[in-house]
Design an enzyme around this catalytic site. Sequence first.
Site, PDB file in Angstrom:
ATOM      1  N   GLY A 243      10.372  -2.996  -1.372  1.00 43.97           N
ATOM      2  CA  GLY A 243       9.289  -2.216  -0.762  1.00 43.97           C
ATOM      3  C   GLY A 243       9.251  -2.368   0.742  1.00 43.97           C
TER       4      GLY A 243
ATOM      5  CG  ASN B 126       6.298  -6.237   0.349  1.00 48.22           C
ATOM      6  OD1 ASN B 126       5.216  -6.661   0.740  1.00 48.22           O
ATOM      7  ND2 ASN B 126       6.658  -4.962   0.523  1.00 48.22           N
TER       8      ASN B 126
ATOM      9  CE1 TYR C  38      -2.325  -5.148  -5.293  1.00 54.16           C
ATOM     10  CE2 TYR C  38      -4.279  -6.418  -4.727  1.00 54.16           C
ATOM     11  CZ  TYR C  38      -3.023  -5.950  -4.408  1.00 54.16           C
ATOM     12  OH  TYR C  38      -2.457  -6.288  -3.202  1.00 54.16           O
TER      13      TYR C  38
ATOM     14  CB  THR D 287      -0.381  -7.845 -10.900  1.00 53.06           C
ATOM     15  OG1 THR D 287      -0.987  -7.358  -9.688  1.00 53.06           O
ATOM     16  CG2 THR D 287      -0.517  -6.814 -11.997  1.00 53.06           C
TER      17      THR D 287
HETATM   18  P1  NAP Z   1       2.330  -0.073   1.210  1.00 48.83           P
HETATM   19  O1  NAP Z   1       2.093   0.111   2.657  1.00 48.83           O
HETATM   20  O2  NAP Z   1       1.692   0.863   0.232  1.00 48.83           O
HETATM   21  O3  NAP Z   1       3.920  -0.090   0.956  1.00 48.83           O
HETATM   22  C1  NAP Z   1       4.395  -0.301  -0.339  1.00 48.83           C
HETATM   23  C2  NAP Z   1       5.894  -0.439  -0.314  1.00 48.83           C
HETATM   24  O4  NAP Z   1       6.360  -0.692  -1.651  1.00 48.83           O
HETATM   25  C3  NAP Z   1       6.593   0.840   0.134  1.00 48.83           C
HETATM   26  O5  NAP Z   1       7.779   0.485   0.789  1.00 48.83           O
HETATM   27  C4  NAP Z   1       6.882   1.566  -1.179  1.00 48.83           C
HETATM   28  O6  NAP Z   1       7.983   2.484  -1.113  1.00 48.83           O
HETATM   29  C5  NAP Z   1       7.245   0.357  -2.045  1.00 48.83           C
HETATM   30  N1  NAP Z   1       7.038   0.598  -3.473  1.00 48.83           N
HETATM   31  C6  NAP Z   1       5.910   1.035  -4.084  1.00 48.83           C
HETATM   32  N2  NAP Z   1       6.117   1.132  -5.405  1.00 48.83           N
HETATM   33  C7  NAP Z   1       7.406   0.757  -5.632  1.00 48.83           C
HETATM   34  C8  NAP Z   1       8.232   0.681  -6.769  1.00 48.83           C
HETATM   35  N3  NAP Z   1       7.759   1.011  -7.956  1.00 48.83           N
HETATM   36  N4  NAP Z   1       9.511   0.269  -6.627  1.00 48.83           N
HETATM   37  C9  NAP Z   1       9.995  -0.059  -5.408  1.00 48.83           C
HETATM   38  N5  NAP Z   1       9.278  -0.001  -4.278  1.00 48.83           N
HETATM   39  C10 NAP Z   1       8.003   0.414  -4.394  1.00 48.83           C
HETATM   40  O7  NAP Z   1       1.912  -1.533   0.717  1.00 48.83           O
HETATM   41  P2  NAP Z   1       1.467  -2.846   1.557  1.00 48.83           P
HETATM   42  O8  NAP Z   1       0.034  -2.726   1.860  1.00 48.83           O
HETATM   43  O9  NAP Z   1       2.432  -3.115   2.629  1.00 48.83           O
HETATM   44  O10 NAP Z   1       1.607  -3.942   0.409  1.00 48.83           O
HETATM   45  C11 NAP Z   1       2.813  -4.637   0.212  1.00 48.83           C
HETATM   46  C12 NAP Z   1       2.528  -5.827  -0.687  1.00 48.83           C
HETATM   47  O11 NAP Z   1       1.497  -6.613  -0.081  1.00 48.83           O
HETATM   48  C13 NAP Z   1       2.016  -5.443  -2.061  1.00 48.83           C
HETATM   49  O12 NAP Z   1       2.563  -6.295  -3.031  1.00 48.83           O
HETATM   50  C14 NAP Z   1       0.520  -5.656  -1.951  1.00 48.83           C
HETATM   51  O13 NAP Z   1      -0.048  -5.983  -3.189  1.00 48.83           O
HETATM   52  C15 NAP Z   1       0.470  -6.839  -1.000  1.00 48.83           C
HETATM   53  N6  NAP Z   1      -0.801  -6.960  -0.292  1.00 48.83           N
HETATM   54  C16 NAP Z   1      -1.247  -5.959   0.547  1.00 48.83           C
HETATM   55  C17 NAP Z   1      -2.468  -6.127   1.193  1.00 48.83           C
HETATM   56  C18 NAP Z   1      -3.025  -5.092   2.126  1.00 48.83           C
HETATM   57  O14 NAP Z   1      -4.197  -5.198   2.505  1.00 48.83           O
HETATM   58  N7  NAP Z   1      -2.262  -4.106   2.540  1.00 48.83           N
HETATM   59  C19 NAP Z   1      -3.223  -7.278   0.972  1.00 48.83           C
HETATM   60  C20 NAP Z   1      -2.736  -8.253   0.119  1.00 48.83           C
HETATM   61  C21 NAP Z   1      -1.519  -8.083  -0.499  1.00 48.83           C
HETATM   62  P3  NAP Z   1       7.740   4.041  -0.658  1.00 48.83           P
HETATM   63  O15 NAP Z   1       7.522   4.005   0.829  1.00 48.83           O
HETATM   64  O16 NAP Z   1       8.993   4.732  -1.041  1.00 48.83           O
HETATM   65  O17 NAP Z   1       6.526   4.515  -1.403  1.00 48.83           O
END
Ligand code: NAP
Length: 246
Positions: free
Chosen positions: A11, A89, A154, A157
């Site tokens: 990701g 990630n 969520y 997980t």
């Molecule tokens: P994001 O901006 O929505 O980006 C998600 C990334 O994961 C993108 O590169 C997306 O690819 C990829 N992805 C989604 N579904 C996938 C799949 N089925 N197979 C392969 N790749 C996939 O997310 P983020 O906020 O950076 O979050 C990243 C991680 O941090 C997650 O695990 C989330 O739970 C964790 N997190 C985030 C936050 C927050 O506040 N943002 C807080 C705590 C934890 P595409 O671009 O092609 O869609």
Amino acid sequence: MVSGKKILVTGGSRGIGRATVLALAKAGADVAFTYHSNTAAAEAVCQEAEEASARVLALQAEAEQFEKTKETVEHVRQMLGGLDGVVLNAGITRDRPLVMMPEESWDEVMTTNLKGTFNYARAAIYDMVRQRSGRIVCVSSVSGLVGVPGQTNYAATKAGQIGFVKSLSKEVAAYGVTVNAVAPGFIETDIWESIPESKREGIMNSIPQKRLGKAEEVAAAIRFLLSEEAAYITGSVLVIDGGLSS
Ligand code: NAP
């Protein structure tokens, strides 16, 4: 130091994954990353890395299918000439109070976040044990530590990832492989944009630092956990949340 290390980030096209890919590439690591469907965003990451004189490899690959993840990990190992670390990630949210949550929202989040964690770790761990070195960093969340309304799926997980990290770290500690998690709070990415406007002010007020975290701040912690300097840290959860869960 991560210079010369060969790292796979799942990701990596947006958000925390993207910031991690760029932080690692700029620090001299060889990086491959997966994405789901956003080819334009993935290409933009490669372009930005190139401008910083680094080369990164983008691969469209689902986190959900075990056979596909095995192929992806093998492909990355061949392209980079080895694999020193994996950042688990890729993750999604499908928020709804449990009373209204459709079964598909539960299943989708379980499959991408938790099965995806198993898939990539399982595909990478054997060779790390055999080579007597390796780093796995799982991107969990404070949601898995303290819970967030609307996130039963969520949070389950993200708590599951922490149990996974703690167990796996004990299985492989004697083989020079470390397994850790980061637990970000609310970070400024597309996931934040998916939170309804009406809820954002309340969330912001609950953060002691009164601001969202930056993806780069999470990436810096991940880069550290992947480095040589972090060799004695395993089974830990590094919270990056502006004081939210303390
Ligand atoms: P994001 O901006 O929505 O980006 C998600 C990334 O994961 C993108 O590169 C997306 O690819 C990829 N992805 C989604 N579904 C996938 C799949 N089925 N197979 C392969 N790749 C996939 O997310 P983020 O906020 O950076 O979050 C990243 C991680 O941090 C997650 O695990 C989330 O739970 C964790 N997190 C985030 C936050 C927050 O506040 N943002 C807080 C705590 C934890 P595409 O671009 O092609 O869609």
